[in-house]
Design an enzyme around this catalytic site. Structure first.
Site, short mmCIF file in Angstrom:
data_model
loop_
_atom_site.label_atom_id
_atom_site.label_comp_id
_atom_site.label_asym_id
_atom_site.label_seq_id
_atom_site.Cartn_x
_atom_site.Cartn_y
_atom_site.Cartn_z
N ARG A 92 10.24 -11.32 6.58
CA ARG A 92 9.28 -11.84 7.22
C ARG A 92 9.78 -12.62 8.52
O ARG A 92 9.04 -12.05 9.50
CB ARG A 92 8.12 -12.75 6.46
N PHE A 146 -0.17 -2.91 0.42
CA PHE A 146 0.45 -3.95 -0.31
C PHE A 146 0.35 -5.29 0.24
O PHE A 146 1.50 -5.77 -0.28
CB PHE A 146 1.84 -3.89 -1.75
N ASP A 174 -4.74 -4.19 0.10
CA ASP A 174 -4.77 -3.81 -0.94
C ASP A 174 -5.40 -3.34 -1.71
O ASP A 174 -6.99 -3.61 -1.85
CB ASP A 174 -3.88 -5.91 -0.91
N SER A 175 -5.34 -3.51 -3.22
CA SER A 175 -6.61 -3.45 -4.68
C SER A 175 -6.73 -4.05 -4.95
O SER A 175 -8.15 -4.13 -5.84
CB SER A 175 -5.89 -2.41 -5.81
N ASN A 202 -7.25 1.74 -3.03
CA ASN A 202 -5.29 2.18 -3.71
C ASN A 202 -4.57 2.90 -2.16
O ASN A 202 -4.64 3.36 -1.74
CB ASN A 202 -5.40 2.78 -4.51
N ASP A 246 5.03 -2.97 0.82
CA ASP A 246 6.01 -4.06 -0.84
C ASP A 246 5.61 -3.52 -1.78
O ASP A 246 4.06 -4.85 -2.34
CB ASP A 246 5.80 -5.27 0.34
N CYS A 287 11.10 -4.36 -5.93
CA CYS A 287 11.47 -5.90 -6.45
C CYS A 287 11.55 -5.83 -8.02
O CYS A 287 11.62 -6.53 -8.91
CB CYS A 287 10.38 -6.76 -6.18
N1 SAH Z 1 3.42 -8.70 0.72
C1 SAH Z 1 2.85 -9.59 0.00
C2 SAH Z 1 3.45 -9.41 -1.63
C3 SAH Z 1 3.01 -7.68 -2.35
S1 SAH Z 1 2.83 -7.88 -3.84
C4 SAH Z 1 3.62 -10.56 0.37
O1 SAH Z 1 3.79 -10.47 1.38
O2 SAH Z 1 3.00 -11.58 -0.43
C5 SAH Z 1 1.80 -6.23 -4.86
C6 SAH Z 1 0.80 -6.38 -4.14
O3 SAH Z 1 0.34 -4.90 -4.26
C7 SAH Z 1 -0.36 -7.05 -4.90
O4 SAH Z 1 -0.90 -7.61 -3.69
C8 SAH Z 1 -1.16 -6.77 -5.31
O5 SAH Z 1 -2.09 -6.28 -5.91
C9 SAH Z 1 -0.96 -4.85 -5.03
N2 SAH Z 1 -0.99 -3.24 -5.63
C10 SAH Z 1 -1.40 -2.49 -6.29
N3 SAH Z 1 -0.54 -1.63 -6.55
C11 SAH Z 1 -1.87 -1.75 -6.25
C12 SAH Z 1 -2.33 -0.30 -5.27
N4 SAH Z 1 -2.01 0.89 -5.81
N5 SAH Z 1 -3.22 -0.22 -3.84
C13 SAH Z 1 -3.08 -1.19 -3.67
N6 SAH Z 1 -2.46 -2.25 -3.60
C14 SAH Z 1 -2.00 -2.68 -4.18
#
Ligand code: SAH
Length: 400
Positions: free
Chosen positions: A211, A227, A249-250, A277, A298, A338
């Site tokens: 970041r 995400f 985010d979902s 999604n 991410d 990850c």
């Molecule tokens: N970038 C964030 C961490 C992401 S963790 C940070 O820096 O803090 C991954 C995220 O993806 C979670 O919040 C989860 O809710 C979301 N997620 C999982 N599958 C998803 C999808 N198909 N569409 C949108 N969000 C999703």
């Protein structure tokens, strides 16, 4: 104490401190072993390698904790390792000057197999993934309280509990629960997260350095933070001067915390939190001709087991291809994994296929991993799990 003897020619990694002894390396056992007990480990010729936690429920039969010079494996050794772990974060990395959300103990990588401790503001969040750590837990918590005086210590489930035969419940171990979201700060950016109900331990501090390195690229740019969770990248980029940031985010609870984070940072004029999604959102954007200067991807762990590698890589491919297609020419793709089983080499190869299909060239401008409060203790390469790369995405063609 019971003794575990390894098969001939199987001892080599363990002399160097590799902590995971799988069932296939174990020759014979002498004495009574109870799951979770401490055992001595020897090579096939009877030379003692060290001591570890035994667990027949787990593919990882022994978690080696103490090499010969570090023996015995007792509470004093584990307490010293806690102190050493705190010293890395506080004295070497000086993290408290930058943030109050960081990993204090990173399990095997701090010589404390199966124990994760995150600091989230004034709270500590613990995750356990090794049965052998359980008998020591109370004294280790005493020590953490004494050293750090948290307002409470909360336990969250770990993915490995079932395989280890760990019967633990989530809840408050010490002090009291926060009673709502906790505000944390990282490099001057404020976040709301929830260590009790949020994902994992509530905040993803492993992306901190990425970041910090990548936020400046967002200045005056239109950003998609896909995400986003509670806005790790999105809010950092907004604070770094992004023209607009759309977070997707979902998870409804994550978006509620993000919305409050947006207000805390006073960036509501430039940042939106959209539920959706990511795959569908990217499809819609492409159809609508909506584009961005910078996209952050991410996703959660898409490969959990080695056997799921191919399927997971297919998902990474799909997400990255869709993301590249909504980037403006010369835009920047920040793409993360990850999944421990996805190595840099494999990830780059997948991105190579994306580039070919999308008819772009990918020029790497950043390669990052997990922040140093999530260290890797050699030779435990399995501790390396996070990748975060940034690419300038150049269209193919002579006039681009
Ligand atoms: N970038 C964030 C961490 C992401 S963790 C940070 O820096 O803090 C991954 C995220 O993806 C979670 O919040 C989860 O809710 C979301 N997620 C999982 N599958 C998803 C999808 N198909 N569409 C949108 N969000 C999703």
């Amino acid at each position: 104490m019971a003794k575990v003897f390894l098969k001939p020619r199987r001892a080599r990694p363990f002399w160097f401190g590799h902590p995971w002894i799988f069932s296939g390396a174990i020759g014979r056992v002498k004495g009574q072993l109870k799951n979770g007990c401490v055992t001595e480990v020897f090579d096939s010729e009877g030379r003692r390698i060290g001591e570890g936690f035994w667990n027949e429920n787990s593919q990882i039969r022994v978690r080696l904790v103490a090499l010969e010079a570090e023996r015995p494996l007792d509470i004093d050794l584990l307490v010293k390792r806690i102190d050493r772990a705190i010293a890395l974060r506080h004295d070497v990395l000086a993290l408290p000057a930058r943030t109050n959300a960081y990993r204090l103990v990173h399990a095997e990588s701090d010589g404390l197999p199966g124990l994760v401790v995150d600091r989230i503001g004034d709270w500590l969040v613990v995750q356990l993934s090794a049965l052998g750590m359980v008998p020591f837990l109370d004294l280790l918590l005493d020590h953490l309280e004494e050293r750090l005086a948290p307002r409470g210590i909360v336990e969250r489930a770990s993915g490995a509990a079932e395989e280890e035969g760990l019967e633990r419940e989530e809840g408050v171990l010490r002090g009291h629960a926060p009673g709502g979201p906790v505000e944390v700060e990282e490099d001057g950016v404020r976040f709301l997260c929830d260590p009790v109900t949020g994902q994992k331990t509530g905040f993803f501090s492993d992306q901190r350095e990425n970041r910090r390195a990548l936020s400046p690229l967002a200045k005056d740019r239109d950003v998609l933070d896909a995400f986003s969770y509670v806005g790790g990248f999105g809010l950092a980029m907004a604070n770094a001067g992004a023209k607009s940031v759309r977070c997707v985010d979902s998870s409804e609870p994550a978006l509620e915390l993000l919305q409050r984070g947006i207000e805390l940072n006073d960036v509501a004029d430039r940042v939106t939190a959209d539920k959706g999604n990511v795959l569908r959102v990217l499809d819609h954007d492409r159809k609508d001709g909506r584009t961005y200067d910078l996209v952050v991807l991410d996703p959660p762990k898409l490969v959990r087991k080695r056997s799921g590698l191919e399927r997971g890589l297919g998902l990474y491919y799909e997400i990255n291809l869709k993301a590249v297609r909504v980037l403006r020419p010369g835009g920047v793709l920040v793409t993360c994994s990850c999944s421990q089983h996805v190595t840099e080499e494999v990830f780059d190869e997948m991105l190579g296929s994306v580039a070919k299909e999308a008819e772009v060239r990918l020029q790497q401008i950043h390669r990052g991993g997990q922040a140093p409060d999530h260290p890797i203790l050699l030779p435990h390469d399995e501790g390396r799990y996070l990748q975060c790369s940034a690419f300038r995405v150049l269209p193919q063609g002579r006039d681009a």
